[in-house]
Design an enzyme around this catalytic site. Sequence first.
Site, PDB file in Angstrom:
ATOM      1  N   HIS A  18       0.820  -1.214   0.000  1.00 58.84           N
ATOM      2  CA  HIS A  18       0.000   0.000   0.000  1.00 58.84           C
ATOM      3  C   HIS A  18       0.849   1.257   0.000  1.00 58.84           C
ATOM      4  O   HIS A  18       1.973   1.251   0.483  1.00 58.84           O
ATOM      5  CB  HIS A  18      -0.849   0.088   1.283  1.00 58.84           C
ATOM      6  CG  HIS A  18      -1.587  -1.134   1.625  1.00 58.84           C
ATOM      7  ND1 HIS A  18      -1.138  -2.038   2.565  1.00 58.84           N
ATOM      8  CD2 HIS A  18      -2.760  -1.605   1.160  1.00 58.84           C
ATOM      9  CE1 HIS A  18      -2.010  -3.024   2.666  1.00 58.84           C
ATOM     10  NE2 HIS A  18      -3.000  -2.784   1.823  1.00 58.84           N
ATOM     11  N   HIS A  37       1.160   4.663   2.004  1.00 58.62           N
ATOM     12  CA  HIS A  37       0.795   5.178   3.326  1.00 58.62           C
ATOM     13  C   HIS A  37       0.905   6.695   3.335  1.00 58.62           C
ATOM     14  O   HIS A  37       1.533   7.293   2.466  1.00 58.62           O
ATOM     15  CB  HIS A  37       1.661   4.536   4.404  1.00 58.62           C
ATOM     16  CG  HIS A  37       1.202   3.146   4.750  1.00 58.62           C
ATOM     17  ND1 HIS A  37       0.706   2.829   5.983  1.00 58.62           N
ATOM     18  CD2 HIS A  37       1.146   2.008   4.012  1.00 58.62           C
ATOM     19  CE1 HIS A  37       0.372   1.548   5.996  1.00 58.62           C
ATOM     20  NE2 HIS A  37       0.628   1.030   4.802  1.00 58.62           N
ATOM     21  N   HIS A  97      -3.022   3.944   5.882  1.00 57.58           N
ATOM     22  CA  HIS A  97      -3.152   3.857   4.430  1.00 57.58           C
ATOM     23  C   HIS A  97      -3.589   5.203   3.875  1.00 57.58           C
ATOM     24  O   HIS A  97      -4.437   5.876   4.447  1.00 57.58           O
ATOM     25  CB  HIS A  97      -4.194   2.814   4.035  1.00 57.58           C
ATOM     26  CG  HIS A  97      -3.783   1.415   4.334  1.00 57.58           C
ATOM     27  ND1 HIS A  97      -4.494   0.348   3.901  1.00 57.58           N
ATOM     28  CD2 HIS A  97      -2.727   0.908   5.010  1.00 57.58           C
ATOM     29  CE1 HIS A  97      -3.905  -0.766   4.295  1.00 57.58           C
ATOM     30  NE2 HIS A  97      -2.835  -0.443   4.978  1.00 57.58           N
ATOM     31  N   HIS A 152     -12.009   0.545   2.799  1.00 62.15           N
ATOM     32  CA  HIS A 152     -10.817  -0.226   2.456  1.00 62.15           C
ATOM     33  C   HIS A 152     -11.138  -1.186   1.319  1.00 62.15           C
ATOM     34  O   HIS A 152     -12.204  -1.771   1.254  1.00 62.15           O
ATOM     35  CB  HIS A 152     -10.288  -1.003   3.661  1.00 62.15           C
ATOM     36  CG  HIS A 152      -9.004  -1.698   3.350  1.00 62.15           C
ATOM     37  ND1 HIS A 152      -7.839  -1.009   3.147  1.00 62.15           N
ATOM     38  CD2 HIS A 152      -8.722  -2.982   3.121  1.00 62.15           C
ATOM     39  CE1 HIS A 152      -6.885  -1.859   2.839  1.00 62.15           C
ATOM     40  NE2 HIS A 152      -7.399  -3.067   2.810  1.00 62.15           N
ATOM     41  N   HIS A 177      -9.297   2.251  -1.430  1.00 59.61           N
ATOM     42  CA  HIS A 177      -8.416   3.386  -1.171  1.00 59.61           C
ATOM     43  C   HIS A 177      -7.574   3.637  -2.417  1.00 59.61           C
ATOM     44  O   HIS A 177      -7.198   2.695  -3.116  1.00 59.61           O
ATOM     45  CB  HIS A 177      -7.423   3.091  -0.036  1.00 59.61           C
ATOM     46  CG  HIS A 177      -8.030   2.883   1.302  1.00 59.61           C
ATOM     47  ND1 HIS A 177      -7.290   2.396   2.344  1.00 59.61           N
ATOM     48  CD2 HIS A 177      -9.266   3.102   1.788  1.00 59.61           C
ATOM     49  CE1 HIS A 177      -8.048   2.323   3.412  1.00 59.61           C
ATOM     50  NE2 HIS A 177      -9.259   2.743   3.100  1.00 59.61           N
ATOM     51  N   ASP A 207      -4.478   1.477  -2.221  1.00 56.41           N
ATOM     52  CA  ASP A 207      -4.559   0.012  -2.166  1.00 56.41           C
ATOM     53  C   ASP A 207      -3.984  -0.574  -3.450  1.00 56.41           C
ATOM     54  O   ASP A 207      -4.424  -0.251  -4.544  1.00 56.41           O
ATOM     55  CB  ASP A 207      -6.015  -0.453  -2.033  1.00 56.41           C
ATOM     56  CG  ASP A 207      -6.574  -0.248  -0.650  1.00 56.41           C
ATOM     57  OD1 ASP A 207      -5.785  -0.167   0.304  1.00 56.41           O
ATOM     58  OD2 ASP A 207      -7.810  -0.180  -0.519  1.00 56.41           O
ATOM     59  N   HIS A 221       3.580  -5.372   3.750  1.00 57.82           N
ATOM     60  CA  HIS A 221       3.124  -5.967   5.000  1.00 57.82           C
ATOM     61  C   HIS A 221       3.464  -7.458   5.050  1.00 57.82           C
ATOM     62  O   HIS A 221       3.704  -8.091   4.025  1.00 57.82           O
ATOM     63  CB  HIS A 221       1.612  -5.805   5.148  1.00 57.82           C
ATOM     64  CG  HIS A 221       1.186  -4.381   5.342  1.00 57.82           C
ATOM     65  ND1 HIS A 221       1.023  -3.822   6.575  1.00 57.82           N
ATOM     66  CD2 HIS A 221       0.889  -3.410   4.445  1.00 57.82           C
ATOM     67  CE1 HIS A 221       0.631  -2.561   6.447  1.00 57.82           C
ATOM     68  NE2 HIS A 221       0.554  -2.286   5.158  1.00 57.82           N
ATOM     69  N   ARG A 244       4.346  -4.379   9.354  1.00 59.65           N
ATOM     70  CA  ARG A 244       5.024  -3.729   8.237  1.00 59.65           C
ATOM     71  C   ARG A 244       6.451  -4.274   8.167  1.00 59.65           C
ATOM     72  O   ARG A 244       7.202  -4.155   9.123  1.00 59.65           O
ATOM     73  CB  ARG A 244       5.023  -2.217   8.459  1.00 59.65           C
ATOM     74  CG  ARG A 244       3.620  -1.663   8.570  1.00 59.65           C
ATOM     75  CD  ARG A 244       3.582  -0.243   9.044  1.00 59.65           C
ATOM     76  NE  ARG A 244       2.198   0.184   9.227  1.00 59.65           N
ATOM     77  CZ  ARG A 244       1.815   1.438   9.322  1.00 59.65           C
ATOM     78  NH1 ARG A 244       2.692   2.422   9.261  1.00 59.65           N
ATOM     79  NH2 ARG A 244       0.544   1.721   9.482  1.00 59.65           N
TER      80      ARG A 244
END
Length: 168
Positions: free
Chosen positions: A73, A75, A95, A103, A106, A109, A142, A159
């Site tokens: 993602h 951030h 995010h 979600h 986004h 994403d 992640h 993360r």
Amino acid sequence: MSYYHPNPGIYRQPFASRTAAAEFSSSPAAPGLKGNVQFYQMPYGVEVFVYVEGLPPFKKEKNGVQTGPHGFHIHEKGLCEIGDGKDPFATAGGHWNPDQQPHGNHAGDFPVLFSNQGRARMIFFTDRFKVDDIIGRSVIIHQGPDDYKSQPTGRSGKRIACAVIQSG
């Protein structure tokens, strides 16, 4: 900025009007992880090129925690501080979601990264943002997969790598 791809010239896009790049820093959970992401502004959206090596192998714990495939993602903040190592890269914030979507929708994403003997390559196209919108933000890998529905983060776990997006 140095890139780890064995042939970085493969990613040059002659028609891109603006570019950005990010080089990953690893966490204690994936100390050998390295790689980069490149963003190319094209007429109808952004092409994203990813190359990563050193991803941890797939594993599913008895408690349900899963390693791989890896959530991926943009951030909010361009800070990649490991801190004490227990919650690495928390400084990157949540995010990136500029239009307050649920979600899975986004702007930040991305598709999950599938590890092939620790390596992942992916190319995808998005019209959810422009390159100028993401410069100064970060990209996070992640530990586990994103379910694209749990709010607000998709339960993708710790993360394991972070990269600050810089103008190309």
